[in-house]
Enzyme design. Structure first.
Site, mmCIF file in Angstrom:
data_model
loop_
_atom_site.group_PDB
_atom_site.id
_atom_site.type_symbol
_atom_site.label_atom_id
_atom_site.label_comp_id
_atom_site.label_asym_id
_atom_site.label_seq_id
_atom_site.Cartn_x
_atom_site.Cartn_y
_atom_site.Cartn_z
ATOM 1 N N GLY A 13 0.813 -1.209 0.000
ATOM 2 C CA GLY A 13 0.000 0.000 0.000
ATOM 3 C C GLY A 13 0.846 1.258 0.000
ATOM 4 O O GLY A 13 0.545 2.224 0.712
ATOM 5 N N ARG A 16 0.490 5.841 -1.773
ATOM 6 C CA ARG A 16 0.049 7.136 -1.251
ATOM 7 C C ARG A 16 0.076 7.128 0.266
ATOM 8 O O ARG A 16 0.309 6.111 0.912
ATOM 9 C CB ARG A 16 -1.358 7.456 -1.737
ATOM 10 C CG ARG A 16 -2.395 6.410 -1.327
ATOM 11 C CD ARG A 16 -3.785 6.772 -1.779
ATOM 12 N NE ARG A 16 -4.749 5.728 -1.448
ATOM 13 C CZ ARG A 16 -6.060 5.908 -1.425
ATOM 14 N NH1 ARG A 16 -6.565 7.092 -1.726
ATOM 15 N NH2 ARG A 16 -6.871 4.915 -1.113
ATOM 16 N N GLY A 56 17.313 7.692 -3.297
ATOM 17 C CA GLY A 56 17.091 6.308 -2.904
ATOM 18 C C GLY A 56 16.879 5.407 -4.102
ATOM 19 O O GLY A 56 16.877 5.842 -5.252
ATOM 20 N N VAL A 65 -2.837 -7.720 -1.870
ATOM 21 C CA VAL A 65 -2.469 -8.443 -0.644
ATOM 22 C C VAL A 65 -3.558 -9.416 -0.221
ATOM 23 O O VAL A 65 -3.299 -10.354 0.545
ATOM 24 C CB VAL A 65 -2.154 -7.483 0.520
ATOM 25 C CG1 VAL A 65 -0.989 -6.576 0.183
ATOM 26 C CG2 VAL A 65 -3.381 -6.668 0.922
ATOM 27 N N TYR A 156 -13.667 -2.682 11.508
ATOM 28 C CA TYR A 156 -12.322 -2.188 11.219
ATOM 29 C C TYR A 156 -11.430 -2.326 12.450
ATOM 30 O O TYR A 156 -10.283 -2.787 12.359
ATOM 31 C CB TYR A 156 -12.399 -0.729 10.787
ATOM 32 C CG TYR A 156 -11.061 -0.094 10.498
ATOM 33 C CD1 TYR A 156 -10.314 -0.465 9.384
ATOM 34 C CD2 TYR A 156 -10.548 0.899 11.339
ATOM 35 C CE1 TYR A 156 -9.091 0.126 9.118
ATOM 36 C CE2 TYR A 156 -9.328 1.489 11.076
ATOM 37 C CZ TYR A 156 -8.600 1.104 9.962
ATOM 38 O OH TYR A 156 -7.379 1.694 9.706
#
Length: 248
Positions: A13, A16, A56, A65, A156
């Protein structure tokens, strides 16, 4: 301190928000970062561009996922191409708010599939490589609501609480193999979601914290960078709250 030179790190993820900040921070600390996304390729490319602009190194790894097969294939591909996977940050997650009697079965299933089963699949795939290398850092991104609960977020909260039990068990299972597992539990963080709240509600959120402000994605990323580092080798099975004193 907290250097990650020579480490390969996977952040799910990462296109953003908090995931992007984590990817950028780990890259700045020297890690080669696998930037995962599921549906927003352009956003993932923006993350990669920021990583490279900061000096980097990174690469994009698209997968869902929520699919164990996709997770296994992605982890195997990273190990094959980059010879190691030392850091895994399970950040991808979904949230559908609503009072429990109003929650649809498919929304409940979606949250558990991504937030819990996805984290399990990722840890299961990564730990195989980590125990062979006798080194690994697993960091689960939970939430303050997984500790405190919150009206309208019962499902959640349940998924985020589940990550704590998973992580503590991983810490006990693989600590002697050089693998640590920890949780970072953010509080209210300035993201696209909080930006859409009214000024009045945002002010109430600030006042609810001891710090008197909302957190930033960078605040969360800094905690992850510490837990991913060699300096945190004796820290495992812990829940690090990054919530400004909202929950103590």
């Amino acid at each position: 301190m907290f250097r990650l030179d020579g480490r390969v790190a996977l952040v799910t993820g990462a296109s953003r928000g908090i995931g992007r900040a984590i990817a950028l921070t780990l890259a700045r600390q020297g890690a080669r970062v696998a930037i995962n996304y599921n549906a927003r390729r352009e956003a993932a490319e923006e993350t990669l561009a920021l990583v490279e602009a900061a000096g980097g190194a990174g690469f994009i790894v698209p997968f869902d996922v929520g699919s164990t097969e996709a997770v296994n294939d992605a982890v195997a591909g990273i190990v094959r191409d980059h010879k190691s996977l030392g850091v895994v940050v399970s950040n991808a997650g979904v949230n559908v708010d609503g009072l429990l009697p109003m929650m649809r079965d498919d929304d409940v299933a979606k949250m558990f599939q991504t937030n819990v089963f996805g984290a399990i699949a990722l840890a299961r795939a990564a730990v195989k490589t980590m125990i062979r290398a006798r080194y690994g850092r697993i960091v689960m991104i939970s939430s303050v609501v997984g500790q405190s609960g919150n009206a309208g977020q019962s499902v959640y909260a349940a998924t985020k609480s589940a990550l704590v039990g998973l992580t503590k068990s991983l810490a006990k299972e693989y600590g002697k193999r050089g693998v640590t597992a920890n949780v970072v539990a953010p509080g209210f963080v300035e993201t696209e979601m909080t930006a859409g709240l009214s000024d009045e509600l945002q002010q109430k959120l600030r006042e609810s914290t001891a710090a008197g402000r909302l957190g930033s994605a960078a605040d969360v990323a800094a905690a992850v960078a510490y837990l991913a580092s060699d300096e945190a080798a004796y820290v495992t099975g812990q829940v690090l709250g990054v919530n400004g004193g909202l929950y103590m």
